[in-house]
Design a protein around this motif. Sequence first.
Motif, PDB file in Angstrom:
ATOM      1  N   ALA A 173       0.854  -1.188   0.000  1.00  0.00           N
ATOM      2  CA  ALA A 173       0.000   0.000   0.000  1.00  0.00           C
ATOM      3  C   ALA A 173       0.887   1.234   0.000  1.00  0.00           C
ATOM      4  CB  ALA A 173      -0.903   0.000   1.227  1.00  0.00           C
ATOM      5  N   VAL A 174       0.532   2.217  -0.816  1.00  0.00           N
ATOM      6  CA  VAL A 174       1.239   3.491  -0.862  1.00  0.00           C
ATOM      7  C   VAL A 174       0.216   4.564  -0.512  1.00  0.00           C
ATOM      8  CG1 VAL A 174       2.585   5.091  -2.260  1.00  0.00           C
ATOM      9  CG2 VAL A 174       2.766   2.626  -2.675  1.00  0.00           C
ATOM     10  N   ARG A 175       0.496   5.319   0.556  1.00  0.00           N
ATOM     11  CA  ARG A 175      -0.455   6.306   1.034  1.00  0.00           C
ATOM     12  C   ARG A 175       0.230   7.665   1.149  1.00  0.00           C
ATOM     13  NH1 ARG A 175      -4.392   6.015   6.306  1.00  0.00           N
ATOM     14  NH2 ARG A 175      -4.779   8.225   6.364  1.00  0.00           N
ATOM     15  N   ALA A 176      -0.478   8.695   0.711  1.00  0.00           N
ATOM     16  CA  ALA A 176       0.054  10.056   0.779  1.00  0.00           C
ATOM     17  C   ALA A 176      -0.457  10.764   2.021  1.00  0.00           C
ATOM     18  CB  ALA A 176      -0.360  10.837  -0.467  1.00  0.00           C
ATOM     19  N   GLY A 177       0.356  11.669   2.535  1.00  0.00           N
ATOM     20  CA  GLY A 177      -0.004  12.438   3.718  1.00  0.00           C
ATOM     21  C   GLY A 177      -0.888  13.619   3.417  1.00  0.00           C
ATOM     22  N   THR A 178      -1.973  13.386   2.704  1.00  0.00           N
ATOM     23  CA  THR A 178      -2.916  14.453   2.408  1.00  0.00           C
ATOM     24  C   THR A 178      -4.125  14.302   3.313  1.00  0.00           C
ATOM     25  OG1 THR A 178      -3.956  13.104   0.685  1.00  0.00           O
ATOM     26  CG2 THR A 178      -2.222  14.616  -0.021  1.00  0.00           C
ATOM     27  N   ILE A 179      -4.907  15.340   3.413  1.00  0.00           N
ATOM     28  CA  ILE A 179      -6.147  15.303   4.186  1.00  0.00           C
ATOM     29  C   ILE A 179      -7.271  15.634   3.216  1.00  0.00           C
ATOM     30  CG2 ILE A 179      -7.433  16.262   6.111  1.00  0.00           C
ATOM     31  CD1 ILE A 179      -4.923  15.154   7.213  1.00  0.00           C
ATOM     32  N   PRO A 180      -8.176  14.726   2.880  1.00  0.00           N
ATOM     33  CA  PRO A 180      -8.157  13.302   3.191  1.00  0.00           C
ATOM     34  C   PRO A 180      -7.049  12.593   2.401  1.00  0.00           C
ATOM     35  CG  PRO A 180     -10.006  13.781   1.747  1.00  0.00           C
ATOM     36  CD  PRO A 180      -9.362  15.097   2.094  1.00  0.00           C
ATOM     37  N   PRO A 181      -6.662  11.376   2.837  1.00  0.00           N
ATOM     38  CA  PRO A 181      -5.542  10.678   2.192  1.00  0.00           C
ATOM     39  C   PRO A 181      -5.877  10.177   0.794  1.00  0.00           C
ATOM     40  CG  PRO A 181      -6.524   9.318   3.894  1.00  0.00           C
ATOM     41  CD  PRO A 181      -7.209  10.644   3.961  1.00  0.00           C
ATOM     42  N   ILE A 182      -4.834  10.029  -0.005  1.00  0.00           N
ATOM     43  CA  ILE A 182      -4.944   9.345  -1.296  1.00  0.00           C
ATOM     44  C   ILE A 182      -4.027   8.132  -1.220  1.00  0.00           C
ATOM     45  CG2 ILE A 182      -5.624  11.331  -2.687  1.00  0.00           C
ATOM     46  CD1 ILE A 182      -2.710  11.638  -3.549  1.00  0.00           C
ATOM     47  N   ALA A 183      -4.378   7.070  -1.940  1.00  0.00           N
ATOM     48  CA  ALA A 183      -3.594   5.834  -1.825  1.00  0.00           C
ATOM     49  C   ALA A 183      -3.686   5.018  -3.100  1.00  0.00           C
ATOM     50  CB  ALA A 183      -4.090   5.015  -0.639  1.00  0.00           C
ATOM     51  N   SER A 184      -2.721   4.130  -3.271  1.00  0.00           N
ATOM     52  CA  SER A 184      -2.707   3.131  -4.339  1.00  0.00           C
ATOM     53  C   SER A 184      -2.237   1.819  -3.741  1.00  0.00           C
ATOM     54  CB  SER A 184      -1.755   3.528  -5.468  1.00  0.00           C
ATOM     55  OG  SER A 184      -2.252   4.610  -6.200  1.00  0.00           O
ATOM     56  N   GLU A 185      -2.503   0.717  -4.432  1.00  0.00           N
ATOM     57  CA  GLU A 185      -2.046  -0.588  -3.981  1.00  0.00           C
ATOM     58  C   GLU A 185      -1.319  -1.279  -5.125  1.00  0.00           C
ATOM     59  OE1 GLU A 185      -4.013  -3.723  -1.159  1.00  0.00           O
ATOM     60  OE2 GLU A 185      -4.825  -3.959  -3.185  1.00  0.00           O
ATOM     61  N   LEU A 186      -0.078  -1.669  -4.866  1.00  0.00           N
ATOM     62  CA  LEU A 186       0.744  -2.374  -5.839  1.00  0.00           C
ATOM     63  C   LEU A 186       0.686  -3.868  -5.536  1.00  0.00           C
ATOM     64  CD1 LEU A 186       3.696   0.079  -5.431  1.00  0.00           C
ATOM     65  CD2 LEU A 186       2.340  -0.141  -7.505  1.00  0.00           C
ATOM     66  N   THR A 187       0.729  -4.698  -6.587  1.00  0.00           N
ATOM     67  CA  THR A 187       0.640  -6.147  -6.420  1.00  0.00           C
ATOM     68  C   THR A 187       1.793  -6.823  -7.144  1.00  0.00           C
ATOM     69  OG1 THR A 187      -1.771  -5.975  -6.349  1.00  0.00           O
ATOM     70  CG2 THR A 187      -0.858  -8.155  -6.751  1.00  0.00           C
ATOM     71  N   ALA A 188       2.310  -7.892  -6.522  1.00  0.00           N
ATOM     72  CA  ALA A 188       3.355  -8.714  -7.131  1.00  0.00           C
ATOM     73  C   ALA A 188       3.002 -10.176  -6.907  1.00  0.00           C
ATOM     74  CB  ALA A 188       4.711  -8.401  -6.511  1.00  0.00           C
ATOM     75  N   TYR A 189       3.475 -11.026  -7.791  1.00  0.00           N
ATOM     76  CA  TYR A 189       3.185 -12.452  -7.727  1.00  0.00           C
ATOM     77  C   TYR A 189       4.489 -13.231  -7.734  1.00  0.00           C
ATOM     78  CZ  TYR A 189      -1.348 -10.716  -9.188  1.00  0.00           C
ATOM     79  OH  TYR A 189      -2.523 -10.020  -9.260  1.00  0.00           O
ATOM     80  N   VAL A 190       4.508 -14.330  -6.985  1.00  0.00           N
ATOM     81  CA  VAL A 190       5.685 -15.191  -6.936  1.00  0.00           C
ATOM     82  C   VAL A 190       5.461 -16.371  -7.858  1.00  0.00           C
ATOM     83  CG1 VAL A 190       7.033 -16.753  -5.482  1.00  0.00           C
ATOM     84  CG2 VAL A 190       6.356 -14.516  -4.635  1.00  0.00           C
ATOM     85  N   SER A 191       6.445 -16.645  -8.678  1.00  0.00           N
ATOM     86  CA  SER A 191       6.386 -17.788  -9.573  1.00  0.00           C
ATOM     87  C   SER A 191       6.744 -19.051  -8.810  1.00  0.00           C
ATOM     88  CB  SER A 191       7.369 -17.596 -10.727  1.00  0.00           C
ATOM     89  OG  SER A 191       7.439 -18.782 -11.485  1.00  0.00           O
ATOM     90  N   GLN A 192       6.051 -20.106  -9.125  1.00  0.00           N
ATOM     91  CA  GLN A 192       6.360 -21.412  -8.545  1.00  0.00           C
ATOM     92  C   GLN A 192       6.975 -22.330  -9.597  1.00  0.00           C
ATOM     93  OE1 GLN A 192       6.023 -21.862  -5.283  1.00  0.00           O
ATOM     94  NE2 GLN A 192       5.130 -19.840  -5.053  1.00  0.00           N
ATOM     95  N   GLY A 193       7.348 -21.769 -10.731  1.00  0.00           N
ATOM     96  CA  GLY A 193       7.933 -22.579 -11.791  1.00  0.00           C
ATOM     97  C   GLY A 193       7.863 -21.822 -13.107  1.00  0.00           C
TER      98      GLY A 193
END
Length: 188
Positions: free
Chosen positions: A145-165
């Motif tokens: 999660a990436v959140r900015a120090g604004t009032i009200p806050p703004i945010a984004s969510e980054l996703t990563a995946y692990v390979s099993q093969g």
Amino acid sequence: MEFYAGEVLLAEDNSVPYALEWWPNLPAGEHMLTARAYDNIGGYGVSEPVRIVLEEGSRPQMAIVAGNNQIGQSGQLLPVPMAVRVTTQSGLAVVGLPLNCLVTRGAGEIQGGAGQPSALANATDVNGGLSLSYTLSSDTIQKIAVRAGTIPPIASELTAYVSQGTLGGDSGALCPTQMLPPTPAATA
């Protein structure tokens, strides 16, 4: 010391010199800022209001610009750093905005996490950007999660995946999910 925009508490500061570093995320228009100081017996005083005018398009917004939804190997850095950019609605870079990055799913590590590998606090650069390198854990799905120090806050969510093969063949492409066990060879 408490700082307000109208009746909305923006921040508190208990150390001298009292200050507020604030990136407004309020609607366009006129707003009145005040400070409330307390004495040691519970009394308080309120400053004279300071009028600010926010122009249309001045509210910050955050966008993911690189590195989202990558696939990588457990224990390895993602191939491309994850990055976000904060701009005003009119497209101007928001420079120096504090951003907090926190691993919210999985046990991977944000590089440069200053003693806490699951968290990073930094500010946007001259282009309004922030990038981070991330080492994957063994968890299949990981989120930051990436959140900015604004009032009200703004945010984004980054996703990563692990390979099993790998997917097989000559491509060597990583597969983000658990591979099925090999089919047993036929016996004669």
